[in-house]
Motif scaffolding. Structure first.
Motif, short mmCIF file in Angstrom:
data_model
loop_
_atom_site.label_atom_id
_atom_site.label_comp_id
_atom_site.label_asym_id
_atom_site.label_seq_id
_atom_site.Cartn_x
_atom_site.Cartn_y
_atom_site.Cartn_z
N LEU A 77 31.80 -29.90 34.80
CA LEU A 77 31.68 -28.81 35.77
C LEU A 77 32.45 -27.59 35.28
CD1 LEU A 77 31.98 -30.84 39.10
CD2 LEU A 77 29.92 -30.20 37.84
N GLU A 78 33.60 -27.83 34.65
CA GLU A 78 34.37 -26.74 34.07
C GLU A 78 33.56 -26.02 33.00
OE1 GLU A 78 37.29 -25.06 34.31
OE2 GLU A 78 37.11 -26.06 36.27
N LEU A 79 32.88 -26.82 32.16
CA LEU A 79 32.06 -26.25 31.09
C LEU A 79 30.96 -25.36 31.69
CD1 LEU A 79 31.33 -26.28 28.00
CD2 LEU A 79 29.79 -28.16 28.53
N PHE A 80 30.34 -25.84 32.77
CA PHE A 80 29.30 -25.05 33.43
C PHE A 80 29.87 -23.72 33.93
CE2 PHE A 80 27.05 -29.25 34.59
CZ PHE A 80 26.35 -29.23 33.39
N VAL A 95 23.85 -25.00 35.75
CA VAL A 95 24.03 -26.41 36.08
C VAL A 95 22.71 -27.16 36.02
CG1 VAL A 95 24.75 -28.03 37.87
CG2 VAL A 95 26.05 -25.93 37.51
N MET A 96 21.71 -26.63 36.74
CA MET A 96 20.49 -27.41 36.91
C MET A 96 19.69 -27.53 35.61
SD MET A 96 21.04 -28.43 39.83
CE MET A 96 19.59 -29.42 40.18
N ASN A 97 19.84 -26.55 34.72
CA ASN A 97 19.07 -26.65 33.48
C ASN A 97 19.81 -27.39 32.37
OD1 ASN A 97 16.59 -25.29 34.22
ND2 ASN A 97 17.92 -23.52 34.52
N SER A 98 21.04 -27.80 32.64
CA SER A 98 21.79 -28.49 31.60
C SER A 98 21.86 -29.99 31.86
CB SER A 98 23.20 -27.91 31.52
OG SER A 98 23.13 -26.52 31.39
N ARG A 303 21.19 -29.16 20.23
CA ARG A 303 22.14 -28.31 20.98
C ARG A 303 22.35 -28.73 22.42
NH1 ARG A 303 17.76 -24.57 19.89
NH2 ARG A 303 16.43 -24.66 21.73
N LEU A 304 21.29 -29.19 23.10
CA LEU A 304 21.43 -29.54 24.51
C LEU A 304 22.43 -30.68 24.73
CD1 LEU A 304 20.28 -28.73 27.27
CD2 LEU A 304 18.54 -30.50 26.97
N ALA A 305 22.62 -31.49 23.71
CA ALA A 305 23.53 -32.64 23.84
C ALA A 305 24.98 -32.20 24.06
CB ALA A 305 23.43 -33.53 22.60
N VAL A 306 25.26 -30.92 23.86
CA VAL A 306 26.62 -30.44 24.09
C VAL A 306 26.99 -30.55 25.57
CG1 VAL A 306 26.25 -27.96 24.52
CG2 VAL A 306 28.28 -28.72 23.27
N PHE A 307 25.98 -30.72 26.43
CA PHE A 307 26.23 -30.87 27.87
C PHE A 307 26.28 -32.33 28.32
CE2 PHE A 307 24.16 -26.61 27.60
CZ PHE A 307 25.22 -25.87 28.09
N THR A 308 26.46 -33.24 27.39
CA THR A 308 26.50 -34.66 27.77
C THR A 308 27.88 -35.03 28.29
OG1 THR A 308 25.10 -35.00 25.84
CG2 THR A 308 25.92 -36.97 26.94
N PRO A 309 27.96 -35.72 29.43
CA PRO A 309 29.27 -36.17 29.90
C PRO A 309 29.81 -37.27 28.99
CG PRO A 309 27.54 -36.96 31.37
CD PRO A 309 26.87 -36.10 30.34
N LEU A 310 31.04 -37.13 28.54
CA LEU A 310 31.63 -38.11 27.62
C LEU A 310 33.07 -38.38 28.06
CD1 LEU A 310 30.23 -36.26 24.53
CD2 LEU A 310 29.67 -38.63 25.03
N PRO A 311 33.23 -39.38 28.93
CA PRO A 311 34.58 -39.60 29.48
C PRO A 311 35.62 -39.97 28.42
CG PRO A 311 33.07 -41.38 30.07
CD PRO A 311 32.24 -40.30 29.47
#
Ligand code: ADP
Ligand code: ZN
Ligand code: ZN
Length: 731
Positions: A77-80, A95-98, A303-311
């Motif tokens: 969410l911070e990244l967004f 948010v919605m497009n990522s 590139r889109l994978a940069v928005f993957t959540p990775l705990p």
């Protein structure tokens, strides 16, 4: 009464408040269904608070909060929010497009891990002693030993198992003796020993591993074939041991199955998830969830994978960091490389930017000491050397059909030695057009300011920007001369010429047209590996990190067109591309040769290229950029506008420039004149642009923030579409 503030996919930069009696802060990051105008829509809860500025008679109630999957983590969410601020793009659309498409639907049926999943034994399961299981539970004992022996039960075997055994497997899953993992297609059973790292590789690996617990940007600058991948693999191995996740970003995953395979082979017991445009929505969601749950050890993606959540993020790698495809060219125009750096900083982990020809931005950061520089100067395979690069002067040598005599001779030699060749055609800004030699008529697109490209096989003319197609006319529409000819060398034309010169050779053409079919790219790679090809003909697709061990000759045609382009980055990009394609030659024990046909053999770019001297060339370009105050010594944004006619677009930009004078920090920025875009007409609309320039990112951002809000009031008056592009790569 709780109020939730929701991000919705609408082009307005704000959150929408709703009443949600049952909401708590634990719901931040969850999906929610809310009424919006006359419809219902889905959004993400970004905050929960006690009050709102909306009058209570206007405040609507949220319909439903979905708790089926865990909320998006705070880091994401911070990244967004960062993207929203930095790229000046509406928060809801960021948010919605990522997030995966499927998460934008109301009903989320998460398919059970399907056919594509294998049951793999865990470390815990491996350490168990099967004889501890009572002898009467014979099936259970047997299943455990089978798993311990084979490591996994592939999906086909699972299908054939008895119901009892399947039940046992689920029991094992609950006990954490097995785990479900995405299937590794075609995993070779025989593991090949990984090579032992070269001293240079070792030094790089050791340097990175010495500091894995904190943020550091590493620029891994290694010549082609220096074994950068081995460095990624070794560092990845160390982080996987610490139960951390690794994010690996690559330019185009469809083109890099080799890389994916190498990671899957090296880490057969780790779930490697790949996220790219070739997946369907279900596959993407499943991979994304595995990452979010921390189950995917390695996430490999575009590139889109940069928005993957990775705990459990422990490392980010950006391979070929200079590649233009890391920049999104529409919607949220983000740079995945830059966002990757943000994420690494946020998570306090190292990031490796790998390249043979770093972007001038990254190189300058390394020179200035912001990035830590690691060099690999020699090729990894012992005995492999860099190719010899020579220019063929087109002013002195004739090139009928685009091919000179020395080039043909070299091809003949390679053929007779049964070595492979690559004929590389730089098509950027230069395509085979239909030309009338009598009157000078050129076939042009009526909707774009582009020329139509001749596709000989289909007997068609096509526009590569808007997709318009028409048949090749029998005669010149202007003067009637039937003798109209394709001019310039496209891949198909060169292929035909090569076939007539070398009728016995096996020639394979590789371009966007020929690899459109699914798996076509893999069959190209296989054909090359299996020595079923003598001459490869192709475009930039072939330039990227592939390893063709039997390739000894690379021929470069018509690269000149990019030398005198209007785009200030064209030279940097051409150099990177030619270094890459040259790097395909002489990968193993065969020495390589690279021949460049050019009318400008003394151009500094070709000189630097033939000495394979990235550093001196990069420093020259950097000096030029510094003198002219261009990036990376300045920061840019471009305001683009499009309308039915160019005059409206230009008029809009003119007004935009006027209101800019009233904006904050106007004194700190520089506005260029509004100009038509290099490709002025596109898909029936006309486009213009206005470049903004500043010496400080902060000043630029403050200016843009103010300017952007004023632009919205302008746009309301005119039928003009506009957007801001921050740190644009193509002008
Ligand atoms: P780069 O990405 O830097 O261009 P690659 O990672 O593709 O280079 O490596 C080039 C080749 O060198 C590959 O075939 C790889 O298997 C091989 N290689 C890498 N490291 C070693 C090593 N330490 N010893 C032997 N071969 C290696
Ligand atoms: Zn004519
Ligand atoms: Zn067109």
């Amino acid at each position: 009464m709780a109020i939730i503030r929701v991000a919705l996919d609408v082009p307005v930069d704000c959150l929408f408040d709703y009443l949600a009696p049952d909401a708590s802060v634990a719901d931040i990051g969850l999906r929610v269904c809310v009424p919006f105008g006359k419809r219902r829509t889905l959004g993400i809860i970004l905050s929960v608070c006690a009050d709102t500025a909306i009058p209570s008679n206007k405040l609507k109630q949220a319909e439903r909060i979905y708790r089926d999957i865990p909320p998006l983590p705070p880091a994401l969410l911070e990244l967004f929010k960062f993207c929203n601020r930095y790229y000046h793009h509406p928060i809801g659309q960021v948010v919605m497009n990522s997030i995966p498409n499927r998460l934008r639907q109301f009903k989320l049926t998460i398919d059970q891990p399907s056919r594509a999943f294998a049951w793999v034994i865990t470390d815990k399961g491996r350490l168990l002693d099967a004889t501890d299981i009572p002898a009467r539970s014979r099936a259970k004992r047997l299943l455990l030993t089978t798993l311990q022996d084979n490591g996994q039960i592939p999906p086909e075997a699972f299908k054939q198992m008895s119901a009892h055994n399947r039940k046992l497997l689920r029991e094992f899953l609950a006990l954490d003796w097995v785990t479900q993992m995405p299937l590794v297609p075609g995993l070779p059973t025989a593991q090949t020993e990984p090579p032992s790292p070269t001293p240079e590789q070792n030094a790089a690996i050791a340097a990175i591993l010495a500091d894995t617990g904190m943020f550091a940007s590493w620029l891994l600058h290694g010549i082609t074939g220096s074994g950068k991948t081995e460095v990624y693999l070794r560092v990845t191995a160390a982080l996987l041991k610490q139960q951390r996740q690794v994010l690996l970003l690559v330019p185009e995953i469809n083109l890099t199955p080799q890389l994916e395979a190498r990671f899957k082979q090296r880490f057969p017991e780790t779930a490697v998830v790949s996220l790219h445009s070739g997946l369907n929505d279900n596959e993407r969601l499943q991979g994304w969830l595995l990452a979010q749950q921390g189950k995917a050890g390695i996430v490999l993606g575009t590139r889109l994978a940069v928005f993957t959540p990775l705990p459990e993020l422990g490392l980010i790698v950006v391979d070929e960091e200079q590649d233009l495809s890391f920049k999104q060219q529409d919607g949220l125009r983000y740079s995945a490389r830059d966002l990757a750096i943000y994420r690494a900083k946020q998570a306090g982990v190292p990031i490796i930017l790998g390249s043979a020809t770093p972007s001038l931005e990254s190189y300058q950061h390394a020179l200035a000491g912001h990035y830590r520089l690691l060099r690999l100067h020699s090729r990894a395979v012992s005995g492999a050397t860099l190719p010899v690069i020579r220019c063929i002067d087109l002013r002195l040598t004739k090139a009928p059909e685009g091919l000179t005599e020395p080039l043909l001779t070299a091809l003949q030699t390679a053929l007779s030695q049964q070595q492979q060749s690559l004929v590389f055609i730089n098509r950027r800004g230069y395509a085979p057009v239909l030309l009338c030699k009598s009157c000078g008529w050129v076939a042009a697109c009526t909707r774009c300011s582009s020329r139509l490209v001749v596709h000989l096989h289909a007997r068609q003319l096509r526009c590569h920007y808007c997709g318009h197609q028409q048949t090749v006319p029998a005669a010149c529409p202007e003067c009637g001369d039937p003798d109209i000819l394709p001019f310039g060398q496209g891949t198909q034309r060169i292929e035909a010429a090569l076939r007539s010169h070398f009728p016995a050779a096996r020639i394979l053409r590789v371009d966007r047209d020929s690899i459109r079919r699914k798996h076509a790219w893999q069959s190209v790679l296989d054909a090359v590996q299996n020595q079923q090809v003598d001459i490869l003909v192709g475009t930039q697709l072939l330039a990227k990190g592939h390893d063709f061990p039997n390739l000894s000759l690379v021929c470069i045609l018509n690269a000149d067109a990019s030398l005198y382009s209007t785009d200030f980055r064209a030279e940097e990009q051409l150099f990177a591309q030619l270094m890459q394609v040259a790097g395909r030659a002489g990968r193993a024990d065969i020495p390589g040769t690279v021949l460049i046909q050019t009318e400008f053999p003394h151009h500094p770019l070709y000189q630097a290229l033939s000495r394979q001297n990235y550093d001196s060339h990069a420093r020259t370009l950097l000096r030029e950029r510094q003198l002219t105050h261009f990036p990376p010594f300045a920061y840019q944004a471009v305001l683009r506008a499009e309308a039915i006619v160019i005059d409206s677009a230009l008029a809009f930009l003119g007004k935009a420039a006027k209101i800019a004078t009233a904006c904050e920090q106007f004194g700190q920025i520089q506005l260029f004149d509004p100009v038509p875009a290099p490709m002025m007409r596109l898909k029936g609309r006309e486009r213009a642009q206005l470049l903004v320039h500043a010496h400080s990112r902060k000043h630029l951002q403050e200016f843009l923030f103010d300017w952007q809000q004023r632009l919205h009031t302008l746009a309301a008056q005119k039928k003009v579409r506009w957007h801001l592009d921050i740190d644009p790569l193509m002008l």
